[in-house]
Design an enzyme around this catalytic site. Structure first.
Site, mmCIF file in Angstrom:
data_model
loop_
_atom_site.group_PDB
_atom_site.id
_atom_site.type_symbol
_atom_site.label_atom_id
_atom_site.label_comp_id
_atom_site.label_asym_id
_atom_site.label_seq_id
_atom_site.Cartn_x
_atom_site.Cartn_y
_atom_site.Cartn_z
ATOM 1 N N VAL A 49 -31.531 32.476 10.322
ATOM 2 C CA VAL A 49 -31.116 31.915 9.035
ATOM 3 C C VAL A 49 -30.648 33.027 8.096
ATOM 4 O O VAL A 49 -29.709 32.854 7.310
ATOM 5 C CB VAL A 49 -32.273 31.117 8.390
ATOM 6 C CG1 VAL A 49 -31.877 30.598 7.011
ATOM 7 C CG2 VAL A 49 -32.683 29.958 9.289
ATOM 8 N N CYS A 50 -31.287 34.184 8.179
ATOM 9 C CA CYS A 50 -31.062 35.281 7.228
ATOM 10 C C CYS A 50 -29.593 35.683 7.050
ATOM 11 O O CYS A 50 -29.129 35.798 5.912
ATOM 12 C CB CYS A 50 -31.882 36.501 7.625
ATOM 13 S SG CYS A 50 -33.658 36.200 7.667
#
Length: 197
Positions: A49-50
């Site tokens: 996700v980062c």
């Protein structure tokens, strides 16, 4: 635990600057003096996700600049890992040349001081703080690890902070820049509700 209305904890740390230089004496308070700032945490580099969040912040950098707002991102990876991630092409899982500060919290002291450390994994939650020109935290959100944040909502909240600073009116639900606020009085809310609903 909320830090809203408290002074943002200061820190010194290793960091990568906007131009790609690595420094070991980045000071948060000095860098953000008299500016609104967004301090955001992500768990780890080279994860899933980062990169979507970091790239979205980067694509929105002009919107933050228009609002005289500094962006500072923090994770527990070293500046060398940050640098490797910056030097990895977006199409290969990297983030490219990020135009804001990336801080290394390798000792995990910053995430602890902001109260955003995951209780079992010892990485930071997806936490975001909007801090005003006096160093006071005005907005805070914390997402669990699987859920990416909404950068447009952060920009909307900066607009709300600026709006309130400029005229003293408060911002109703789903307020957007350019819309009316509410005078903080019984008469003000009655007038708003009559016009809106």
């Amino acid at each position: 635990m909320t830090l809203v209305t408290n002074k943002a904890p200061d820190f010194n740390a290793d960091a990568i600057l906007e131009n790609g230089d690595i420094v070991n004496n980045f000071n948060f308070k000095k860098y953000t003096k008299n500016k609104i700032s967004v301090l955001f945490f992500w768990p780890m580099d080279f994860t899933f996700v980062c990169p979507s969040e970091i790239i979205t912040f980067n694509k929105s950098i002009r919107e933050f600049e228009k609002r005289n707002t500094k962006i500072i991102g923090v994770s527990c990876d070293s500046v060398f890992v940050h640098n490797a991630w910056r030097n990895t092409d977006i199409h290969n899982g990297g983030i490219g040349k990020i135009k804001y500060i990336m801080v290394s919290d390798i000792k995990k002291e910053i995430q602890k001081s902001y109260g955003v450390e995951h209780p079992s994994m010892s990485v930071a939650f997806r936490a975001s703080f909007i801090i005003d020109q006096k160093g006071i935290i005005r907005h805070q959100t914390v997402n669990d690890l699987p859920y990416g944040r909404n950068v447009k909502e952060i920009i909307r909240m900066i607009d709300a902070i600026i709006f309130h600073q400029n005229n003293g009116e408060v911002c109703p639900a789903e307020w957007k820049k350019g819309e009316k606020g509410i005078k903080a009085s019984q008469e003000g809310i009655v007038k708003y509700l009559r016009e809106k609903y």
